[in-house]
Scaffold this motif. Sequence first.
Motif, PDB file in Angstrom:
ATOM      1  N   THR A 180       1.019  -1.465  -0.180  1.00  0.00           N
ATOM      2  CA  THR A 180       0.001   0.257   0.016  1.00  0.00           C
ATOM      3  C   THR A 180       0.814   0.823   0.250  1.00  0.00           C
ATOM      4  O   THR A 180       2.207   1.509  -0.226  1.00  0.00           O
ATOM      5  CB  THR A 180      -1.428  -0.098   1.156  1.00  0.00           C
ATOM      6  N   ARG A 181       0.408   2.864  -0.292  1.00  0.00           N
ATOM      7  CA  ARG A 181       0.945   3.427   0.223  1.00  0.00           C
ATOM      8  C   ARG A 181       1.548   4.113   0.854  1.00  0.00           C
ATOM      9  O   ARG A 181       0.710   4.099   2.139  1.00  0.00           O
ATOM     10  CB  ARG A 181       0.512   4.894  -0.108  1.00  0.00           C
ATOM     11  N   ASN A 182       2.613   4.221   0.971  1.00  0.00           N
ATOM     12  CA  ASN A 182       4.057   4.339   2.532  1.00  0.00           C
ATOM     13  C   ASN A 182       3.323   3.141   3.358  1.00  0.00           C
ATOM     14  O   ASN A 182       4.180   3.321   4.573  1.00  0.00           O
ATOM     15  CB  ASN A 182       3.469   5.726   3.165  1.00  0.00           C
ATOM     16  N   ASN A 183       2.917   2.431   2.573  1.00  0.00           N
ATOM     17  CA  ASN A 183       3.089   0.955   3.816  1.00  0.00           C
ATOM     18  C   ASN A 183       2.077   0.803   4.987  1.00  0.00           C
ATOM     19  O   ASN A 183       1.562   0.734   6.192  1.00  0.00           O
ATOM     20  CB  ASN A 183       4.377  -0.185   4.214  1.00  0.00           C
ATOM     21  N   LYS A 184       1.537   1.906   4.597  1.00  0.00           N
ATOM     22  CA  LYS A 184      -0.169   2.262   5.964  1.00  0.00           C
ATOM     23  C   LYS A 184      -1.149   0.849   5.778  1.00  0.00           C
ATOM     24  O   LYS A 184      -1.538   0.853   4.199  1.00  0.00           O
ATOM     25  CB  LYS A 184      -0.587   3.378   5.356  1.00  0.00           C
ATOM     26  N   ALA A 185      -1.678   0.273   6.521  1.00  0.00           N
ATOM     27  CA  ALA A 185      -2.305  -0.617   6.705  1.00  0.00           C
ATOM     28  C   ALA A 185      -3.772  -0.284   6.365  1.00  0.00           C
ATOM     29  O   ALA A 185      -4.329   1.287   6.557  1.00  0.00           O
ATOM     30  CB  ALA A 185      -2.732  -1.516   8.058  1.00  0.00           C
ATOM     31  N   ASP A 246       6.577  15.615   1.552  1.00  0.00           N
ATOM     32  CA  ASP A 246       6.418  15.442   2.821  1.00  0.00           C
ATOM     33  C   ASP A 246       8.141  13.962   3.989  1.00  0.00           C
ATOM     34  O   ASP A 246       8.411  14.154   3.324  1.00  0.00           O
ATOM     35  CB  ASP A 246       5.197  13.939   3.008  1.00  0.00           C
ATOM     36  N   SER A 247       7.577  13.737   5.198  1.00  0.00           N
ATOM     37  CA  SER A 247       8.235  13.309   6.161  1.00  0.00           C
ATOM     38  C   SER A 247       8.764  11.755   5.131  1.00  0.00           C
ATOM     39  O   SER A 247      10.113  11.012   5.425  1.00  0.00           O
ATOM     40  CB  SER A 247       8.575  12.571   7.407  1.00  0.00           C
ATOM     41  N   TYR A 248       7.321  10.830   4.412  1.00  0.00           N
ATOM     42  CA  TYR A 248       8.509  10.222   3.430  1.00  0.00           C
ATOM     43  C   TYR A 248       9.349  10.072   2.602  1.00  0.00           C
ATOM     44  O   TYR A 248       9.997   8.833   2.042  1.00  0.00           O
ATOM     45  CB  TYR A 248       6.897   9.362   3.245  1.00  0.00           C
ATOM     46  N   HIS A 249       9.528  11.529   2.017  1.00  0.00           N
ATOM     47  CA  HIS A 249      10.196  11.237   0.827  1.00  0.00           C
ATOM     48  C   HIS A 249      11.244  12.448   1.320  1.00  0.00           C
ATOM     49  O   HIS A 249      11.783  12.482   0.152  1.00  0.00           O
ATOM     50  CB  HIS A 249      10.283  11.639  -0.261  1.00  0.00           C
ATOM     51  N   LEU A 250      12.189  12.287   2.453  1.00  0.00           N
ATOM     52  CA  LEU A 250      13.215  12.989   3.188  1.00  0.00           C
ATOM     53  C   LEU A 250      14.492  12.873   2.111  1.00  0.00           C
ATOM     54  O   LEU A 250      15.004  13.577   1.844  1.00  0.00           O
ATOM     55  CB  LEU A 250      13.379  13.858   4.347  1.00  0.00           C
ATOM     56  N   ASP A 251      14.293  11.067   2.199  1.00  0.00           N
ATOM     57  CA  ASP A 251      15.505  10.836   1.191  1.00  0.00           C
ATOM     58  C   ASP A 251      15.878  10.211   0.380  1.00  0.00           C
ATOM     59  O   ASP A 251      16.633   9.127  -0.485  1.00  0.00           O
ATOM     60  CB  ASP A 251      16.525  10.038   2.268  1.00  0.00           C
ATOM     61  N   HIS A 252      14.468  10.908  -0.906  1.00  0.00           N
ATOM     62  CA  HIS A 252      14.780  10.068  -1.880  1.00  0.00           C
ATOM     63  C   HIS A 252      13.602  10.850  -2.674  1.00  0.00           C
ATOM     64  O   HIS A 252      12.680  11.581  -2.347  1.00  0.00           O
ATOM     65  CB  HIS A 252      14.272   8.173  -1.869  1.00  0.00           C
ATOM     66  N   PHE A 253      13.401  10.400  -4.208  1.00  0.00           N
ATOM     67  CA  PHE A 253      12.622  10.871  -5.040  1.00  0.00           C
ATOM     68  C   PHE A 253      11.601   9.514  -6.041  1.00  0.00           C
ATOM     69  O   PHE A 253      12.207   8.424  -6.034  1.00  0.00           O
ATOM     70  CB  PHE A 253      13.248  11.257  -6.395  1.00  0.00           C
TER      71      PHE A 253
END
Length: 267
Positions: A180-185, A246-253
């Motif tokens: 799922t998106r951002n591994n959210k249940a 957002d905080s989920y993409h601080l280290d990647h595109f």
Amino acid sequence: MRRLAIFLALCAGVAAGAGPAPDASKRPVGRAGSTAMMMTTAGAIVRPARDPVAAAVAAAVAERGQGLRVSLRPALRSPTVEMRAIARRQERARGAVCGVPDIQGEYVGAVPGRLGGCGIDEAVRVRSVSGVGLTQKSVMDCTTAKALKTWLEATAKPALRSQGGGLSRLRVAAHYSCRTRNNKAGGRISEHGKGRAIDISGFVLADGSTVTVLKGWTARGTSRTLRQMHRGACGPFGTVLGPEADSYHLDHFHFDTARYRNGSYCR
């Protein structure tokens, strides 16, 4: 006898009325400037051509006293160079996927998903695109592979051309994954789960150094370059997310090829 006398008399009359024998040929003599042959100062004989253009060239040669110094025939590559070029094309064609020689990898075929909405109908496993290697072979569909090629050639490679000898490899953080998106249940299936996304965390240069999204986004020497690459992905890809999304993409595109009614979504 009478007939002989008449014949002799006629001959005598013709001889008496005729003038002196001609002392010159009656063949036409060419006018000045149109001689049958022109002699150059180097001693070469140039024969005029009937075609006006060819005649003009011949006249120019005669006037300058020299022939053409450079052949106008295109230079052909040597057999060795030609054979090497053929070998390179064949090598690229053997590993080509998606019908594009610059996309190298292998066909995977259908990839079933364990969750509803996951899977790829026709997947490929890509190892390099436009001469840029991927740090891990990445599974995706051909639409995503071609979008990656467009972005690399139009934006990423030019942006890093003057740094560290240029772009050598993409550091891949994620590709196909049934989740799922951002591994959210309970969330919606990610574009990663459809083979339409790739996450890139850094750029390996020819000299071995690496520009990371995490540190390079705000660093003085790389911030402008990374932001240029981020903007350039908006268009080839339908979704472009970076450190400011957002905080989920601080280290990647995050790049994916989902399409929206209002155009690309880029943050």
